[in-house]
Design a protein around this motif. Structure first.
Motif, PDB file in Angstrom:
ATOM      1  N   MET A 170       2.532   7.101  -8.911  1.00 20.47           N
ATOM      2  CA  MET A 170       2.695   7.090  -7.372  1.00 20.47           C
ATOM      3  C   MET A 170       1.707   7.986  -6.355  1.00 20.47           C
ATOM      4  SD  MET A 170       6.838   6.403  -7.587  1.00 20.47           S
ATOM      5  CE  MET A 170       6.919   6.431  -5.778  1.00 20.47           C
ATOM      6  N   GLY A 171       1.694   9.150  -6.881  1.00 21.88           N
ATOM      7  CA  GLY A 171       0.864  10.047  -6.242  1.00 21.88           C
ATOM      8  C   GLY A 171      -0.525   9.798  -6.373  1.00 21.88           C
ATOM      9  N   ALA A 172      -0.998   9.314  -7.348  1.00 15.89           N
ATOM     10  CA  ALA A 172      -2.630   8.984  -7.529  1.00 15.89           C
ATOM     11  C   ALA A 172      -2.653   7.728  -6.572  1.00 15.89           C
ATOM     12  CB  ALA A 172      -2.790   8.435  -9.061  1.00 15.89           C
ATOM     13  N   ALA A 173      -1.628   6.709  -6.407  1.00 15.34           N
ATOM     14  CA  ALA A 173      -1.862   5.732  -5.712  1.00 15.34           C
ATOM     15  C   ALA A 173      -2.222   5.950  -4.191  1.00 15.34           C
ATOM     16  CB  ALA A 173      -0.656   4.493  -5.850  1.00 15.34           C
ATOM     17  N   LEU A 174      -1.631   7.025  -3.939  1.00 13.84           N
ATOM     18  CA  LEU A 174      -1.823   7.489  -2.467  1.00 13.84           C
ATOM     19  C   LEU A 174      -3.396   7.717  -2.133  1.00 13.84           C
ATOM     20  CD1 LEU A 174       0.972  10.138  -1.911  1.00 13.84           C
ATOM     21  CD2 LEU A 174       0.801   7.819  -0.820  1.00 13.84           C
TER      22      LEU A 174
ATOM     23  N   ASP B 234       0.955  -1.202   0.042  1.00 15.76           N
ATOM     24  CA  ASP B 234       0.026  -0.052  -0.064  1.00 15.76           C
ATOM     25  C   ASP B 234       0.871   1.360   0.075  1.00 15.76           C
ATOM     26  OD1 ASP B 234      -1.850   2.099   0.612  1.00 15.76           O
ATOM     27  OD2 ASP B 234      -2.455   1.661   2.799  1.00 15.76           O
ATOM     28  N   MET B 235       0.772   2.092  -0.885  1.00 19.86           N
ATOM     29  CA  MET B 235       1.694   3.467  -1.212  1.00 19.86           C
ATOM     30  C   MET B 235       1.754   4.129   0.013  1.00 19.86           C
ATOM     31  SD  MET B 235       3.985   4.612  -2.993  1.00 19.86           S
ATOM     32  CE  MET B 235       3.805   3.653  -4.378  1.00 19.86           C
ATOM     33  N   ARG B 236       0.171   4.388   0.719  1.00 16.52           N
ATOM     34  CA  ARG B 236       0.273   5.006   2.038  1.00 16.52           C
ATOM     35  C   ARG B 236       1.159   4.523   3.026  1.00 16.52           C
ATOM     36  NH1 ARG B 236      -6.159   5.084   1.091  1.00 16.52           N
ATOM     37  NH2 ARG B 236      -5.614   3.149   0.488  1.00 16.52           N
ATOM     38  N   GLY B 237       1.171   2.994   3.323  1.00 17.73           N
ATOM     39  CA  GLY B 237       1.763   2.564   4.164  1.00 17.73           C
ATOM     40  C   GLY B 237       3.320   2.653   4.031  1.00 17.73           C
ATOM     41  N   ILE B 238       3.901   2.540   2.666  1.00 20.50           N
ATOM     42  CA  ILE B 238       5.079   2.896   2.458  1.00 20.50           C
ATOM     43  C   ILE B 238       5.691   4.193   2.912  1.00 20.50           C
ATOM     44  CG2 ILE B 238       6.841   3.203   0.549  1.00 20.50           C
ATOM     45  CD1 ILE B 238       5.197   0.961  -1.049  1.00 20.50           C
ATOM     46  N   ARG B 239       4.668   5.287   2.730  1.00 17.56           N
ATOM     47  CA  ARG B 239       5.102   6.859   2.986  1.00 17.56           C
ATOM     48  C   ARG B 239       5.158   6.766   4.511  1.00 17.56           C
ATOM     49  NH1 ARG B 239       7.361   9.417  -1.389  1.00 17.56           N
ATOM     50  NH2 ARG B 239       6.073   9.052  -3.201  1.00 17.56           N
TER      51      ARG B 239
END
Length: 627
Positions: A614-618, A539-544
């Motif tokens: 990547m931005g859209a995946a957030l 999950d890109m949010r989890g990665i950030r």
């Protein structure tokens, strides 16, 4: 051949088989068959031996002959089903298992208290992919005959399939209490202990297996894999070599060795193995090769593009999951998606690479659910513990002139720790430890010796356990470091344990690595993780959130330990490796290097073509690629 002679001959043949002396066992089985052509056990076990050597058609002929002689022999039907599954003849395999099950059920209707019948029934149900029913059959058999060693071992195997590792280990323990050398319990227990993260106990079991059967191929390979966890890569390579000397065609050992070379950045050697293994496959991707093709693609795709000199894309259609696993299995498809995405990225197909890796992440995310809240709680707790310890952290550090320096190379996953370790390893007196788990292995040994639960954390150790930890850990480090003055460790999760490790691990030093956050997030998203602690990575949010946590930990540790630490950015390491290496030498009190540093890869800007996506995946649902 008289009955007594037959028994002694079979005992000798089986002992040779279990010891891995396959050529001698083959000859022994054939000698028995020549003397007693109607002895179905010899035909069956010869078929099992041939199956282990990937001679599936010949194995099938032997097992069929055993069934012709004794049609009521369930073990032969089970072996026949396994062989047919390896040949991708799944309908026939299922039929074979079902026929055996029907015969067993008929026998149990006549004699319902026949414990062996319930055990045989459980094995057939397991082979048919019905583990819950298999477990019920094993439990019924054990209620009738609770001290049945084989039944206890088989029950452990099906418990593993159900994800109940703790119960499986208990079942194997019960079998081994009755027969400490029972191989169908001892070796599977070792593998289950590895799966449960109990590496020290697993190594003890594997050592016992190899003491009993020095040429046990699978145990040799499993021990080699475990040695990687112990940080002893040199011995692991020697163990793989021993396995390949016993069986030069052992493809699984070759691929595992190649994977080890990848970890060590020995890409030329890894690529040579992958290339040689691929040359043994057939263009039509024969069914029994499918699993090996999948493993090869997953391994080879991880190499830098200059070491992939073959078009691997056509082989993805030929890859197959392990026997008994549906080709549409999400985990299998995710593995292939990550491998394919890396190859697409390398050749510049950025749109297709993003679609493919998004599919892989979505499959994994849907499989495991959303663990984000749990991990955020873990990270907050780690930060709070560090904040509480930070003011006095420097004063709790343990130094010992008789011990090597333990150099933690800390950075978020995919941040460039391996690049920095390559530089460190080129310095005199530095022993690379890679992602060794010596600290965890020492913790496990102390917990076992102290009668504590296997997962007891170091934070809960009393003074006696802490003293025992030092007495256990220090000799392990000296043995691993040898004559070197510094040993490295790149396992990123240890950063959460620094308050507990400060007074236990001697001569701590820290080299922190940071990286452009977009590049770092992209590389994490492109990587398939096996470790439980990286389940947030789909999950890109989890990665950030993870990257923010790691940066905060680096900031606090570097501020608290300025004399024991350094911070470098991946970008500056690649731009000026000589300066980065000189800083490492200074941190560890080693002479300044005067030779040229080793060549490094350069992955700067890898996210450039993907930043909008990547931005859209957030904001998108993590499994949106499946919709």
């Amino acid at each position: 051949m008289q009955p007594g002679d037959l028994k002694s001959s079979m005992d000798r043949a089986v002992a040779l088989h279990q010891a891995g002396k396959l050529a001698e066992a083959d000859a022994a089985y054939r000698a028995i068959i020549a003397a007693r052509p109607d002895f179905f056990h010899a035909h069956h076990l010869l078929g099992v031996l041939l199956m282990q050597q990937n001679q599936h058609q010949r194995a099938l002929a032997c097992v069929d002959e055993a069934i012709r002689i004794e049609p009521r022999f369930p073990d032969a039907y089970q072996s026949r089903g396994k062989i047919l599954a390896e040949l991708d003849r799944h309908d026939e395999a299922k039929e074979s298992f079902s026929r055996a099950l029907a015969a067993i059920d008929a026998a149990l209707r006549a004699t319902p208290r026949l414990a062996h019948g319930h055990f045989a029934r459980g094995k057939m149900l397991e082979a048919l992919g019905r583990p819950e029913e298999a477990l019920a059959s094993f439990e019924t058999g054990l209620a009738i005959e609770p001290r049945h060693v084989a039944g206890l071992a088989d029950c452990g195997t099906v418990l593993v399939a159900l994800g109940r590792e703790g119960d499986a280990i208990a079942s194997y323990d019960a079998a081994l209490a009755l027969d400490p050398a029972y191989m169908p319990a001892l070796f599977p227990r070792a593998k289950t202990l590895v799966r449960a993260g109990r590496h020290s106990a697993a190594m003890d079991d594997l050592d016992r297996v190899l003491a009993l059967y020095p040429n046990h191929l699978d145990a040799t390979v499993e021990r080699a894999k475990l040695l990687r966890i112990f940080g002893d890569d040199d011995t692991a390579i020697a163990e793989f070599g021993r396995a390949l000397a016993l069986n030069p065609g052992f493809t699984r050992a070759k691929l595992a060795l190649a994977n080890l070379y990848v970890v060590q950045n020995r890409y030329v050697e890894a690529a040579a193995i992958y290339r040689a293994v691929l040359a043994t496959f057939h263009d039509d991707g024969r069914d029994q090769e499918g699993t090996k093709i999948g493993n090869l693609l997953i391994g080879w795709s991880r190499l830098p593009p200059e070491h992939i000199d073959t078009d691997l894309m056509p082989w993805f259609a030929k890859a197959k999951p392990p026997a008994g696993v549906d080709p549409g299995n999400p985990d299998f498809q995710a593995h292939l998606a990550f491998a394919k995405a890396k190859l697409l990225h390398d050749r510049g197909d950025h749109d297709e690479a993003w679609l493919t890796v998004s599919l892989g992440n979505a499959l994994k995310y849907r499989e495991i659910g959303d663990p984000a809240r749990r991990y955020r709680d873990i990270w907050r707790d780690a930060q709070a513990r560090l904040e509480g310890a930070a003011p006095t952290l420097a004063t709790t550090m343990r130094d010992d002139p008789k011990m090597p320096i333990w150099l933690f190379l800390f950075g978020a996953s995919r941040s460039g720790k391996t690049t920095l370790e390559t530089l460190a390893a080129s310095l005199p007196d530095v022993q690379p430890g890679y992602e060794n788990r010596l600290i965890e292995i020492a913790r496990q040994r102390v917990a076992a010796e102290s009668g504590l639960a296997p997962d007891t954390p170091i934070a809960e150790f009393a003074s006696a356990e802490r003293a025992r930890f030092q007495a256990t850990f220090d000799p392990m480090v000296r043995a691993r470091a040898g004559a070197a003055r510094v040993i490295t460790c790149t396992l990123p999760g240890y950063i959460e344990m620094i308050p507990e490790l400060a007074g236990l691990v001697p001569n701590l030093r820290f080299a922190f690595v940071r990286r452009d956050p977009d590049d770092n997030a992209f590389r994490i998203y492109m990587n398939l993780y096996k470790e439980e602690r990286f389940r947030f990575a789909y999950d890109m949010r989890g990665i950030r959130d993870y990257l923010a946590f790691y940066d905060a930990m680096i900031d606090r540790l570097a501020a608290s330990l300025p004399e024991r630490s350094m911070v470098r950015h991946y970008e500056e390491i690649v731009a000026d490796p000589a300066a980065a290496r000189a800083s490492l030498a200074l941190l560890c009190g080693l002479p300044a290097p005067s030779d040229m540093p080793p060549a490094l890869g350069d992955d700067r800007g890898c996210s450039l073509h993907y930043r909008a996506a990547m931005g859209a995946a957030l904001t998108a649902a993590p499994d949106a690629a499946l919709n």
